[in-house]
Write a protein that holds these residues in place. Structure first.
Motif, PDB file in Angstrom:
ATOM      1  N   ARG A   4     -25.848  38.840 -35.919  1.00 19.48           N
ATOM      2  CA  ARG A   4     -24.761  37.903 -36.193  1.00 19.48           C
ATOM      3  C   ARG A   4     -23.580  38.703 -36.728  1.00 19.48           C
ATOM      4  NH1 ARG A   4     -25.099  32.006 -38.574  1.00 19.48           N
ATOM      5  NH2 ARG A   4     -25.503  31.719 -36.352  1.00 19.48           N
ATOM      6  N   GLU A  48     -19.555  33.388 -28.845  1.00 16.25           N
ATOM      7  CA  GLU A  48     -18.783  32.873 -29.981  1.00 16.25           C
ATOM      8  C   GLU A  48     -19.376  31.550 -30.437  1.00 16.25           C
ATOM      9  OE1 GLU A  48     -14.232  32.944 -30.074  1.00 16.25           O
ATOM     10  OE2 GLU A  48     -14.754  30.918 -29.384  1.00 16.25           O
ATOM     11  N   PHE A  77     -20.497  42.294 -29.507  1.00 17.71           N
ATOM     12  CA  PHE A  77     -19.724  41.469 -30.448  1.00 17.71           C
ATOM     13  C   PHE A  77     -18.243  41.822 -30.376  1.00 17.71           C
ATOM     14  CE2 PHE A  77     -18.464  41.794 -35.135  1.00 17.71           C
ATOM     15  CZ  PHE A  77     -17.939  40.517 -35.230  1.00 17.71           C
ATOM     16  N   GLU A 126     -17.214  35.612 -24.894  1.00 15.42           N
ATOM     17  CA  GLU A 126     -18.542  36.053 -24.451  1.00 15.42           C
ATOM     18  C   GLU A 126     -18.493  37.470 -23.899  1.00 15.42           C
ATOM     19  OE1 GLU A 126     -19.960  33.492 -21.365  1.00 15.42           O
ATOM     20  OE2 GLU A 126     -19.827  31.689 -22.614  1.00 15.42           O
ATOM     21  N   TYR A 159     -20.104  35.106 -34.443  1.00 16.42           N
ATOM     22  CA  TYR A 159     -20.671  35.392 -33.124  1.00 16.42           C
ATOM     23  C   TYR A 159     -22.147  35.712 -33.259  1.00 16.42           C
ATOM     24  CZ  TYR A 159     -15.836  35.718 -31.661  1.00 16.42           C
ATOM     25  OH  TYR A 159     -14.523  35.425 -31.400  1.00 16.42           O
ATOM     26  N   ASP A 160     -22.955  35.178 -32.343  1.00 17.68           N
ATOM     27  CA  ASP A 160     -24.366  35.538 -32.285  1.00 17.68           C
ATOM     28  C   ASP A 160     -24.601  36.414 -31.066  1.00 17.68           C
ATOM     29  OD1 ASP A 160     -25.270  34.360 -34.580  1.00 17.68           O
ATOM     30  OD2 ASP A 160     -26.186  32.628 -33.603  1.00 17.68           O
ATOM     31  N   VAL A 161     -25.429  37.426 -31.258  1.00 16.98           N
ATOM     32  CA  VAL A 161     -25.779  38.338 -30.183  1.00 16.98           C
ATOM     33  C   VAL A 161     -27.297  38.406 -30.117  1.00 16.98           C
ATOM     34  CG1 VAL A 161     -25.524  40.671 -29.258  1.00 16.98           C
ATOM     35  CG2 VAL A 161     -23.704  39.707 -30.697  1.00 16.98           C
ATOM     36  N   GLY A 177     -25.483  45.814 -30.165  1.00 12.08           N
ATOM     37  CA  GLY A 177     -25.079  44.465 -30.592  1.00 12.08           C
ATOM     38  C   GLY A 177     -23.644  44.426 -31.074  1.00 12.08           C
ATOM     39  N   ASP A 178     -23.247  45.427 -31.851  1.00 15.02           N
ATOM     40  CA  ASP A 178     -21.890  45.495 -32.372  1.00 15.02           C
ATOM     41  C   ASP A 178     -20.874  45.649 -31.249  1.00 15.02           C
ATOM     42  OD1 ASP A 178     -19.907  45.659 -34.478  1.00 15.02           O
ATOM     43  OD2 ASP A 178     -19.869  47.821 -34.151  1.00 15.02           O
ATOM     44  N   ALA A 219     -23.507  38.376 -26.225  1.00 12.27           N
ATOM     45  CA  ALA A 219     -22.746  37.871 -27.366  1.00 12.27           C
ATOM     46  C   ALA A 219     -22.046  36.568 -27.002  1.00 12.27           C
ATOM     47  CB  ALA A 219     -21.700  38.908 -27.791  1.00 12.27           C
TER      48      ALA A 219
END
Length: 176
Positions: free
Chosen positions: A158, A132, A96, A65, A142-144, A92-93, A130
């Motif tokens: 994602r 897992e 992640f 996370e 992983y979703d963010v 976001g990246d 983020a």
């Protein structure tokens, strides 16, 4: 004679205490997963010029996370006076990347997708969270979620990850 005999012996100077037998150091206790995540966060951020230049702040880290904030500045606005999607994607990246490296195993993105739901506005503070979803073998998902401080959903991200087995993200962390 005398020098040859002394060369094979340990000797001490007059008044010097006898040498102590050195015991092996106790094996360092293994770090907890949370301690590892924090060490990796610090090591990554120290070298993360992109996150630093965008004034990102890591507000939460835990195994799998990461939560990162970024204020929308004037130089991040596009021709419609909203936050450029590339900056939202970068936020976001970054979240992640920190989430998937928390175990100190060098992990990179193998793919990502982003859905923009609402625009980021000048002065907004965007928060990327983020988490897992799956991690098996060398790959993870992983979703963010990216929201503004008011809780409005801005984007869904994602990321798919690929781990380099045996390579630490932060080499010094393995020695700790």
């Amino acid at each position: 004679g005398l020098i040859a005999r002394l060369a094979g012996r340990r000797c001490r100077l007059h008044g010097q205490a006898p040498a102590r037998v050195q015991r092996p150091l106790k094996k360092a206790q293994a770090m907890t997963p949370q301690q590892t995540a924090e060490l990796v966060r610090d090591g990554m951020f120290a070298r993360d010029r992109a996150a630093q230049s965008l004034a990102m702040r890591i507000t939460h880290i835990a195994p799998g996370e990461a939560t990162i904030e970024m204020a929308v500045r004037d130089d991040m606005l596009n021709g419609f006076d909203t936050c450029h999607g590339g900056f939202i994607t970068t936020l976001g990246d970054t979240a992640f990347a920190y989430a998937c490296n928390t175990r100190n195993e060098l992990t990179v993105a193998s793919g990502l997708s982003v859905d923009f739901v609402a625009p980021g506005r000048p002065g907004d503070v965007l928060v990327a969270e983020a988490k897992e979803l799956s991690q098996a073998g060398r790959t993870g998902v992983y979703d963010v979620t990216i929201r503004n401080r008011q809780g409005q959903l801005i984007a869904l991200f994602r990321g798919k990850s690929y781990s380099m087995k045996g390579k630490p993200t932060v080499p010094d962390a393995s020695a700790q």
